[in-house]
Structure formats: structure tokens, C-alpha cells
Design a protein around this motif. Sequence first.
Motif, PDB file in Angstrom:
ATOM      1  N   GLY A   9       0.821  -1.199   0.000  1.00  0.00           N
ATOM      2  CA  GLY A   9       0.000   0.000   0.000  1.00  0.00           C
ATOM      3  C   GLY A   9       0.856   1.250   0.000  1.00  0.00           C
ATOM      4  N   GLY A  10       0.182   2.421  -0.107  1.00  0.00           N
ATOM      5  CA  GLY A  10       0.901   3.679  -0.101  1.00  0.00           C
ATOM      6  C   GLY A  10       0.151   4.726  -0.880  1.00  0.00           C
ATOM      7  N   PRO A  11       0.760   5.887  -1.076  1.00  0.00           N
ATOM      8  CA  PRO A  11       0.118   6.937  -1.857  1.00  0.00           C
ATOM      9  C   PRO A  11       0.350   6.717  -3.351  1.00  0.00           C
ATOM     10  CG  PRO A  11       2.195   7.724  -0.978  1.00  0.00           C
ATOM     11  CD  PRO A  11       1.998   6.335  -0.448  1.00  0.00           C
ATOM     12  N   VAL A  12      -0.637   7.100  -4.133  1.00  0.00           N
ATOM     13  CA  VAL A  12      -0.543   6.979  -5.585  1.00  0.00           C
ATOM     14  C   VAL A  12      -1.437   8.045  -6.203  1.00  0.00           C
ATOM     15  CG1 VAL A  12      -2.377   5.250  -5.721  1.00  0.00           C
ATOM     16  CG2 VAL A  12      -0.650   5.372  -7.550  1.00  0.00           C
ATOM     17  N   GLN A  13      -1.066   8.529  -7.351  1.00  0.00           N
ATOM     18  CA  GLN A  13      -1.887   9.528  -8.022  1.00  0.00           C
ATOM     19  C   GLN A  13      -3.019   8.883  -8.809  1.00  0.00           C
ATOM     20  OE1 GLN A  13       0.932  11.892 -10.326  1.00  0.00           O
ATOM     21  NE2 GLN A  13       0.997  13.413  -8.692  1.00  0.00           N
ATOM     22  N   THR A  14      -4.057   9.647  -9.045  1.00  0.00           N
ATOM     23  CA  THR A  14      -5.171   9.176  -9.858  1.00  0.00           C
ATOM     24  C   THR A  14      -4.667   8.647 -11.198  1.00  0.00           C
ATOM     25  OG1 THR A  14      -6.743  10.700  -8.829  1.00  0.00           O
ATOM     26  CG2 THR A  14      -7.281   9.880 -11.028  1.00  0.00           C
ATOM     27  N   MET A  83      -3.989  -3.415  -8.896  1.00  0.00           N
ATOM     28  CA  MET A  83      -4.994  -2.375  -9.035  1.00  0.00           C
ATOM     29  C   MET A  83      -4.499  -1.339 -10.044  1.00  0.00           C
ATOM     30  SD  MET A  83      -6.172  -1.872  -5.069  1.00  0.00           S
ATOM     31  CE  MET A  83      -4.614  -1.146  -4.564  1.00  0.00           C
ATOM     32  N   ASN A  84      -5.265  -1.154 -11.089  1.00  0.00           N
ATOM     33  CA  ASN A  84      -4.917  -0.200 -12.141  1.00  0.00           C
ATOM     34  C   ASN A  84      -5.954   0.902 -12.237  1.00  0.00           C
ATOM     35  OD1 ASN A  84      -2.703  -1.853 -12.885  1.00  0.00           O
ATOM     36  ND2 ASN A  84      -4.007  -3.066 -14.233  1.00  0.00           N
ATOM     37  N   ASN A  85      -5.559   1.996 -12.857  1.00  0.00           N
ATOM     38  CA  ASN A  85      -6.466   3.124 -13.083  1.00  0.00           C
ATOM     39  C   ASN A  85      -7.182   3.530 -11.795  1.00  0.00           C
ATOM     40  OD1 ASN A  85      -7.734   5.094 -14.601  1.00  0.00           O
ATOM     41  ND2 ASN A  85      -9.388   3.742 -15.288  1.00  0.00           N
ATOM     42  N   LEU A  86      -6.405   3.741 -10.778  1.00  0.00           N
ATOM     43  CA  LEU A  86      -6.968   4.057  -9.463  1.00  0.00           C
ATOM     44  C   LEU A  86      -7.573   5.449  -9.433  1.00  0.00           C
ATOM     45  CD1 LEU A  86      -4.132   2.440  -7.379  1.00  0.00           C
ATOM     46  CD2 LEU A  86      -6.539   1.815  -7.218  1.00  0.00           C
ATOM     47  N   THR A  87      -8.608   5.587  -8.623  1.00  0.00           N
ATOM     48  CA  THR A  87      -9.283   6.868  -8.419  1.00  0.00           C
ATOM     49  C   THR A  87      -9.338   7.155  -6.919  1.00  0.00           C
ATOM     50  OG1 THR A  87     -11.533   6.059  -8.107  1.00  0.00           O
ATOM     51  CG2 THR A  87     -10.746   6.248 -10.384  1.00  0.00           C
ATOM     52  N   PRO A  88      -9.616   8.403  -6.548  1.00  0.00           N
ATOM     53  CA  PRO A  88      -9.722   8.716  -5.109  1.00  0.00           C
ATOM     54  C   PRO A  88     -10.757   7.859  -4.384  1.00  0.00           C
ATOM     55  CG  PRO A  88      -9.485  10.728  -6.361  1.00  0.00           C
ATOM     56  CD  PRO A  88      -9.642   9.624  -7.368  1.00  0.00           C
ATOM     57  N   GLU A  89     -11.765   7.368  -5.105  1.00  0.00           N
ATOM     58  CA  GLU A  89     -12.771   6.504  -4.475  1.00  0.00           C
ATOM     59  C   GLU A  89     -12.187   5.161  -4.035  1.00  0.00           C
ATOM     60  OE1 GLU A  89     -14.474   9.776  -6.110  1.00  0.00           O
ATOM     61  OE2 GLU A  89     -13.388   8.294  -7.332  1.00  0.00           O
ATOM     62  N   ASP A  90     -11.008   4.830  -4.521  1.00  0.00           N
ATOM     63  CA  ASP A  90     -10.343   3.587  -4.106  1.00  0.00           C
ATOM     64  C   ASP A  90      -9.532   3.770  -2.832  1.00  0.00           C
ATOM     65  OD1 ASP A  90      -9.749   3.118  -7.576  1.00  0.00           O
ATOM     66  OD2 ASP A  90     -11.209   2.004  -6.364  1.00  0.00           O
ATOM     67  N   THR A  91      -9.464   4.987  -2.318  1.00  0.00           N
ATOM     68  CA  THR A  91      -8.747   5.227  -1.068  1.00  0.00           C
ATOM     69  C   THR A  91      -9.407   4.448   0.060  1.00  0.00           C
ATOM     70  OG1 THR A  91      -7.974   7.420  -1.706  1.00  0.00           O
ATOM     71  CG2 THR A  91      -8.159   6.974   0.652  1.00  0.00           C
ATOM     72  N   ALA A  92      -8.611   3.621   0.727  1.00  0.00           N
ATOM     73  CA  ALA A  92      -9.158   2.749   1.773  1.00  0.00           C
ATOM     74  C   ALA A  92      -8.014   1.976   2.427  1.00  0.00           C
ATOM     75  CB  ALA A  92     -10.164   1.765   1.176  1.00  0.00           C
ATOM     76  N   ILE A  93      -8.353   1.338   3.529  1.00  0.00           N
ATOM     77  CA  ILE A  93      -7.483   0.308   4.085  1.00  0.00           C
ATOM     78  C   ILE A  93      -7.898  -1.004   3.433  1.00  0.00           C
ATOM     79  CG2 ILE A  93      -6.721  -0.913   6.149  1.00  0.00           C
ATOM     80  CD1 ILE A  93      -7.505   1.586   7.750  1.00  0.00           C
ATOM     81  N   VAL A 126      -4.143   2.410   1.311  1.00  0.00           N
ATOM     82  CA  VAL A 126      -3.987   2.896  -0.061  1.00  0.00           C
ATOM     83  C   VAL A 126      -4.626   4.274  -0.126  1.00  0.00           C
ATOM     84  CG1 VAL A 126      -4.657   2.576  -2.469  1.00  0.00           C
ATOM     85  CG2 VAL A 126      -3.951   0.604  -1.097  1.00  0.00           C
ATOM     86  N   THR A 127      -3.852   5.250  -0.551  1.00  0.00           N
ATOM     87  CA  THR A 127      -4.353   6.619  -0.665  1.00  0.00           C
ATOM     88  C   THR A 127      -4.141   7.109  -2.094  1.00  0.00           C
ATOM     89  OG1 THR A 127      -3.812   7.064   1.654  1.00  0.00           O
ATOM     90  CG2 THR A 127      -4.220   8.963   0.230  1.00  0.00           C
ATOM     91  N   VAL A 128      -5.240   7.435  -2.750  1.00  0.00           N
ATOM     92  CA  VAL A 128      -5.186   7.898  -4.135  1.00  0.00           C
ATOM     93  C   VAL A 128      -5.475   9.393  -4.152  1.00  0.00           C
ATOM     94  CG1 VAL A 128      -6.021   7.566  -6.480  1.00  0.00           C
ATOM     95  CG2 VAL A 128      -6.037   5.650  -4.870  1.00  0.00           C
ATOM     96  N   THR A 129      -4.528  10.163  -4.668  1.00  0.00           N
ATOM     97  CA  THR A 129      -4.653  11.616  -4.675  1.00  0.00           C
ATOM     98  C   THR A 129      -4.957  12.113  -6.078  1.00  0.00           C
ATOM     99  OG1 THR A 129      -2.281  11.866  -5.005  1.00  0.00           O
ATOM    100  CG2 THR A 129      -3.078  11.823  -2.732  1.00  0.00           C
ATOM    101  N   PHE A 130      -5.496  13.306  -6.132  1.00  0.00           N
ATOM    102  CA  PHE A 130      -5.836  13.911  -7.420  1.00  0.00           C
ATOM    103  C   PHE A 130      -4.571  14.339  -8.152  1.00  0.00           C
ATOM    104  CE2 PHE A 130     -10.347  13.971  -7.326  1.00  0.00           C
ATOM    105  CZ  PHE A 130     -10.704  14.032  -5.996  1.00  0.00           C
TER     106      PHE A 130
END
Length: 130
Positions: A9-14, A83-93, A126-130
Motif C-alpha cells: 500500500g501507499g500513496p498513488v496519483q489518480t 490495481m490499475n487506473n486508481l481513483t480517489p474513491e479507491d482510497t481505503a485500508i 492505499v491513498t489515491v490523490t488527485f
Amino acid sequence: QVQLVESGGGPVQTGGSLRLSCAASGRIWTSYGMAWFRQGPGKGREFVAGIGPRGVSTDYADSGRGRFTISRDNAKSTVYLQMNNLTPEDTAIYYCAAAPIRYIGWDVTSMRREDTIAYWGRGTQVTVTF
């Protein structure tokens, strides 16, 4: 004692990708289905994907179908979630889960129910940022 340990897990951009891993210890591997669940901020825990003991049968929630791929390496006792094409809605534990196969006719979709899960990992953020 059975342990499930998630990583990746970790931070990732949209639009980015992550691969989560879950390493299992203990004598459970070949007789258990494995699954991923997630819990977003202010939300309940929800099913993401499941895979049968041989890695042949899979099941996906609508939220991840077409973007997420679950797989397992039985030689390494590890299950993955690509997980591909991540969006902020995928932010979660994201939690790894193991479900014993207790009856003939067990189906991978049964793992959508949390009452079928015997073991849980501690989760990976997992944190997905704009």
C-alpha cells in the motif's frame, strides 16, 4: 497460528497502479479461498475480490471489475491484488482475508460474506490523490 500480512500500500496519483501482496503463514494455504476487502473513510468494510484455492475461480465487486486483478502464488503462499487506473474513491485500508472451504460445492462468491472469513490481516493503507 495463522497470520496474514499485507504489503504494497501507499500513496498513488489518480490513474496510477499498485500491487498489494498478502503473505500467509500457517497450514491453511491450499484449503482456503483468499479475498481482499477494503474500508474507506467513513464507510463500512466491503468485498473487493476473491480467488479460489487453485487460483482458477475469481470473483470481483463491480467497483473493481476490469481494473483489479486478484491472483495467488501457492508456492509462495501469497495472494496479490493488482490495481490499475486508481481513483480517489479507491482510497481505503485494504484487508487480506482467508476463508476455509468447509463443504462440497463451495463457491468463490461465498467470500463476499464476511461471516465466511476465518482470518484477517491487519490491513494496508492505499491513498489515491488527485
